[in-house]
Write an enzyme that holds these catalytic residues in place. Structure first.
Site, PDB file in Angstrom:
ATOM      1  N   TRP A 134       0.817  -1.228   0.000  1.00  0.00           N
ATOM      2  CA  TRP A 134       0.000   0.000   0.000  1.00  0.00           C
ATOM      3  C   TRP A 134       0.848   1.274   0.000  1.00  0.00           C
ATOM      4  CZ3 TRP A 134      -4.782  -0.778   3.756  1.00  0.00           C
ATOM      5  CH2 TRP A 134      -5.507  -1.906   3.345  1.00  0.00           C
ATOM      6  N   GLU A 160      10.928  -7.119  -9.464  1.00  0.00           N
ATOM      7  CA  GLU A 160      10.166  -5.937  -9.853  1.00  0.00           C
ATOM      8  C   GLU A 160      11.032  -5.035 -10.730  1.00  0.00           C
ATOM      9  OE1 GLU A 160       6.799  -5.138  -6.879  1.00  0.00           O
ATOM     10  OE2 GLU A 160       8.584  -4.181  -6.081  1.00  0.00           O
ATOM     11  N   SER A 180       3.081  -2.949 -12.212  1.00  0.00           N
ATOM     12  CA  SER A 180       1.840  -2.665 -12.948  1.00  0.00           C
ATOM     13  C   SER A 180       0.995  -3.908 -13.221  1.00  0.00           C
ATOM     14  CB  SER A 180       2.145  -1.916 -14.252  1.00  0.00           C
ATOM     15  OG  SER A 180       2.759  -0.676 -13.959  1.00  0.00           O
TER      16      SER A 180
HETATM   17  C1  PEP Z   1       5.243  -2.060  -6.276  1.00  0.00           C
HETATM   18  O1  PEP Z   1       5.413  -0.932  -5.869  1.00  0.00           O
HETATM   19  O2  PEP Z   1       5.727  -3.020  -5.664  1.00  0.00           O
HETATM   20  C2  PEP Z   1       4.470  -2.223  -7.497  1.00  0.00           C
HETATM   21  C3  PEP Z   1       4.567  -3.360  -8.125  1.00  0.00           C
HETATM   22  O3  PEP Z   1       3.694  -1.154  -7.888  1.00  0.00           O
HETATM   23  P1  PEP Z   1       2.667  -1.115  -9.116  1.00  0.00           P
HETATM   24  O4  PEP Z   1       1.872  -2.394  -9.089  1.00  0.00           O
HETATM   25  O5  PEP Z   1       1.841   0.086  -8.891  1.00  0.00           O
HETATM   26  O6  PEP Z   1       3.504  -1.039 -10.357  1.00  0.00           O
END
Ligand code: PEP
Length: 249
Positions: free
Chosen positions: A10, A166, A212
Site C-alpha cells: 500500500w 520488480e 503494474s
Molecule cells: C510495487 O510498488 O511493488 C508495485 C509493483 O507497484 P505497481 O503495481 O503500482 O507497479
C-alpha cells in the site's frame, strides 16, 4: 515452501479510516483461494490492521524494518516492534527504498539478516532500471542484487524468503513486463540460486512478479511456470482490482 502468493504493497497511502474501509472490503470479497493473500499497510496502521485481520486468512506485512535491535534510530521500526503486534512478514529492498532513501545492497543484507534472526519472513525486492534493460545488462544487475542481498545466508534461511522481481521501469508506470520477460527473468533467478546453492532451494522459493500488475494482465503473467504470484502496488488500493488479481491466481 513454494506457494502462490498475492501481496499488496500500500506504500504511503490510506489513513486509518481508509485502511479500515479497504480491509473490510477486501475481507468481504475475498474468494476461497489456496493462495496466500498479504497486505502491507503503512506503519502507523499496522497494529490496527493486524488486529482487524487477527482471525482472517489475510496476512499483514510491514513495508520496511531497521536492522538494529533498538536504540537511537529516529523514525525507524525494529523487528521486535513488528513481532509484538503480530506482524511476521516484511518487505525489504523495494526499489523506492533503494532509489529515494539510499538503501544499498549492503544495508539490505543487514536488514534481511536481522529479520530472519527474529523469525520474520522477508519479501525481498529487486529488479533492473530501464537503462539497464535497454543496455542488455538486466541479468547482471539482478544477479548482483541477489548475490549482495542474500547469498551470504545459510541454506536453511531460504525457507523464510519470498522473492519479488520488480523491474523498476514497470513499477507504477502502467508499463508491464510481458509474461515472457517475467518468465525469462524468473527462470534466470532460479538458475542463479541453483548455482549459488542448489536446485531444491531454487525450486522451493516463491518468486513474485511486481510492476503494474492489474486485473487485465494478472492471469497471463501468473500462468507462467516460474511466476508464483505478484507484489501489487496501485491495484492493491482498489478492493475490486485486488480481488480480481487474487482470483486470477
Ligand atoms: C510495487 O510498488 O511493488 C508495485 C509493483 O507497484 P505497481 O503495481 O503500482 O507497479
Amino acid at each position: 515452501m513454494r506457494s502462490k502468493i498475492v501481496a499488496g504493497n500500500w506504500k504511503m497511502n490510506k489513513n486509518l479510516s481508509e485502511t479500515k474501509g479497504l480491509l473490510g472490503e477486501i475481507s468481504d470479497k475475498l474468494p476461497d483461494t489456496e493462495a496466500e493473500v498479504i497486505v502491507a499497510p503503512t506503519f502507523v496502521n499496522l497494529a490496527e490492521s493486524a488486529h482487524i485481520l487477527e482471525s482472517s486468512k489475510i496476512k499483514v506485512a510491514a513495508q520496511n524494518m531497521h536492522y538494529a535491535k533498538n536504540g537511537a534510530f529516529t523514525g525507524e521500526i525494529s523487528a521486535d516492534m513488528l513481532l509484538n503486534i503480530n506482524v511476521d512478514t516484511v518487505i525489504i529492498g523495494h526499489s523506492e527504498r533503494r532509489a529515494y532513501f539510499g538503501e544499498t545492497d549492503e544495508l539490505l543484507a543487514k536488514k534481511v539478516k536481522a529479520a530472519l534472526e527474529n523469525k520474520i519472513r522477508v519479501i525481498f525486492c529487486f529488479g533492473e532500471e530501464l537503462e539497464e534493460r535497454k543496455s542488455g545488462n538486466h541479468f547482471n544487475v539482478v544477479e548482483s542484487q541477489l548475490k549482495n542481498g542474500l547469498f551470504e545466508l545459510p541454506a536453511d534461511a531460504w525457507e523464510q524468503i519470498i522473492l519479488a522481481y520488480e523491474p523498476v521501469w514497470a513499477i507504477g508506470t502502467g508499463e508491464t513486463a510481458s509474461p515472457e520477460q517475467a518468465q525469462e527473468m524468473h527462470a534466470f533467478i532460479r538458475k542463479t540460486i541453483t548455482e549459488a546453492y542448489d536446485a531444491s532451494i531454487a525450486n522451493e522459493v516463491s518468486i513474485l512478479y511486481g510492476g503494474s500488475v492489474k486485473p487485465s494482465n494478472a492471469g497471463e503473467i501468473f500462468s507462467k511456470p516460474d511466476v508464483d504470484g505478484g507484489l501489487i502496488g496501485g491495484a492493491a488500493l482498489v478492493a475490486d482490482d485486488f480481488i480480481a488479481i487474487v482470483k486470477a491466481i
